[in-house]
Design a protein around this motif. Sequence first.
Motif, PDB file in Angstrom:
ATOM      1  N   GLU A  69     -30.881 -29.616 -81.796  1.00  0.00           N
ATOM      2  CA  GLU A  69     -29.966 -29.447 -80.656  1.00  0.00           C
ATOM      3  C   GLU A  69     -30.406 -30.286 -79.467  1.00  0.00           C
ATOM      4  N   GLN A  72     -29.665 -33.954 -80.137  1.00  0.00           N
ATOM      5  CA  GLN A  72     -28.247 -34.259 -79.975  1.00  0.00           C
ATOM      6  C   GLN A  72     -27.845 -34.291 -78.505  1.00  0.00           C
ATOM      7  N   LEU A  73     -28.296 -33.295 -77.746  1.00  0.00           N
ATOM      8  CA  LEU A  73     -27.979 -33.263 -76.313  1.00  0.00           C
ATOM      9  C   LEU A  73     -28.545 -34.482 -75.601  1.00  0.00           C
ATOM     10  N   ASN A  74     -29.755 -34.892 -75.979  1.00  0.00           N
ATOM     11  CA  ASN A  74     -30.374 -36.068 -75.373  1.00  0.00           C
ATOM     12  C   ASN A  74     -29.572 -37.332 -75.690  1.00  0.00           C
ATOM     13  N   GLU A  75     -29.149 -37.482 -76.935  1.00  0.00           N
ATOM     14  CA  GLU A  75     -28.357 -38.649 -77.322  1.00  0.00           C
ATOM     15  C   GLU A  75     -27.027 -38.683 -76.574  1.00  0.00           C
ATOM     16  N   GLN A  76     -26.366 -37.518 -76.471  1.00  0.00           N
ATOM     17  CA  GLN A  76     -25.110 -37.443 -75.745  1.00  0.00           C
ATOM     18  C   GLN A  76     -25.313 -37.783 -74.279  1.00  0.00           C
ATOM     19  N   HIS A  77     -26.386 -37.261 -73.705  1.00  0.00           N
ATOM     20  CA  HIS A  77     -26.663 -37.511 -72.287  1.00  0.00           C
ATOM     21  C   HIS A  77     -26.943 -38.993 -72.043  1.00  0.00           C
ATOM     22  N   ARG A  78     -27.726 -39.608 -72.920  1.00  0.00           N
ATOM     23  CA  ARG A  78     -28.009 -41.045 -72.765  1.00  0.00           C
ATOM     24  C   ARG A  78     -26.745 -41.865 -72.871  1.00  0.00           C
ATOM     25  N   LYS A  79     -25.862 -41.536 -73.802  1.00  0.00           N
ATOM     26  CA  LYS A  79     -24.608 -42.264 -73.965  1.00  0.00           C
ATOM     27  C   LYS A  79     -23.721 -42.108 -72.732  1.00  0.00           C
ATOM     28  N   SER A  80     -23.685 -40.918 -72.169  1.00  0.00           N
ATOM     29  CA  SER A  80     -22.833 -40.667 -71.009  1.00  0.00           C
ATOM     30  C   SER A  80     -23.365 -41.349 -69.742  1.00  0.00           C
ATOM     31  N   LYS A  83     -22.646 -45.582 -69.363  1.00  0.00           N
ATOM     32  CA  LYS A  83     -21.324 -46.130 -69.032  1.00  0.00           C
ATOM     33  C   LYS A  83     -21.258 -46.694 -67.665  1.00  0.00           C
TER      34      LYS A  83
END
Length: 83
Positions: A69, A72-80, A83
């Motif tokens: 978890e 996944q949260l870290n990957e989502q945060h890095r992607k966001s 931008k």
Amino acid sequence: MEKIFAQQFDALLEKYCELLVGESDDLTKEKVKAWAMYSHIAKSMPALINHWSAMYPEARGEMKQIIQEIKQLNEQHRKSTQK
């Protein structure tokens, strides 16, 4: 532990959570704290982790879920933030 130190350490943990996964609610902080402690123990005393995992396979499974978890949260945060 002194109350002031506990508050200051909590502020550090809160900021770490924000930077790591983008949120710092109490549940996320507890998960990050468990993940960080587990990771440190796994690196410094792998035999202890092996022993613990053998004694508590259910807890090991839960720890694996927490690790996934946070990843996944870290990957989502890095992607966001890219931008």
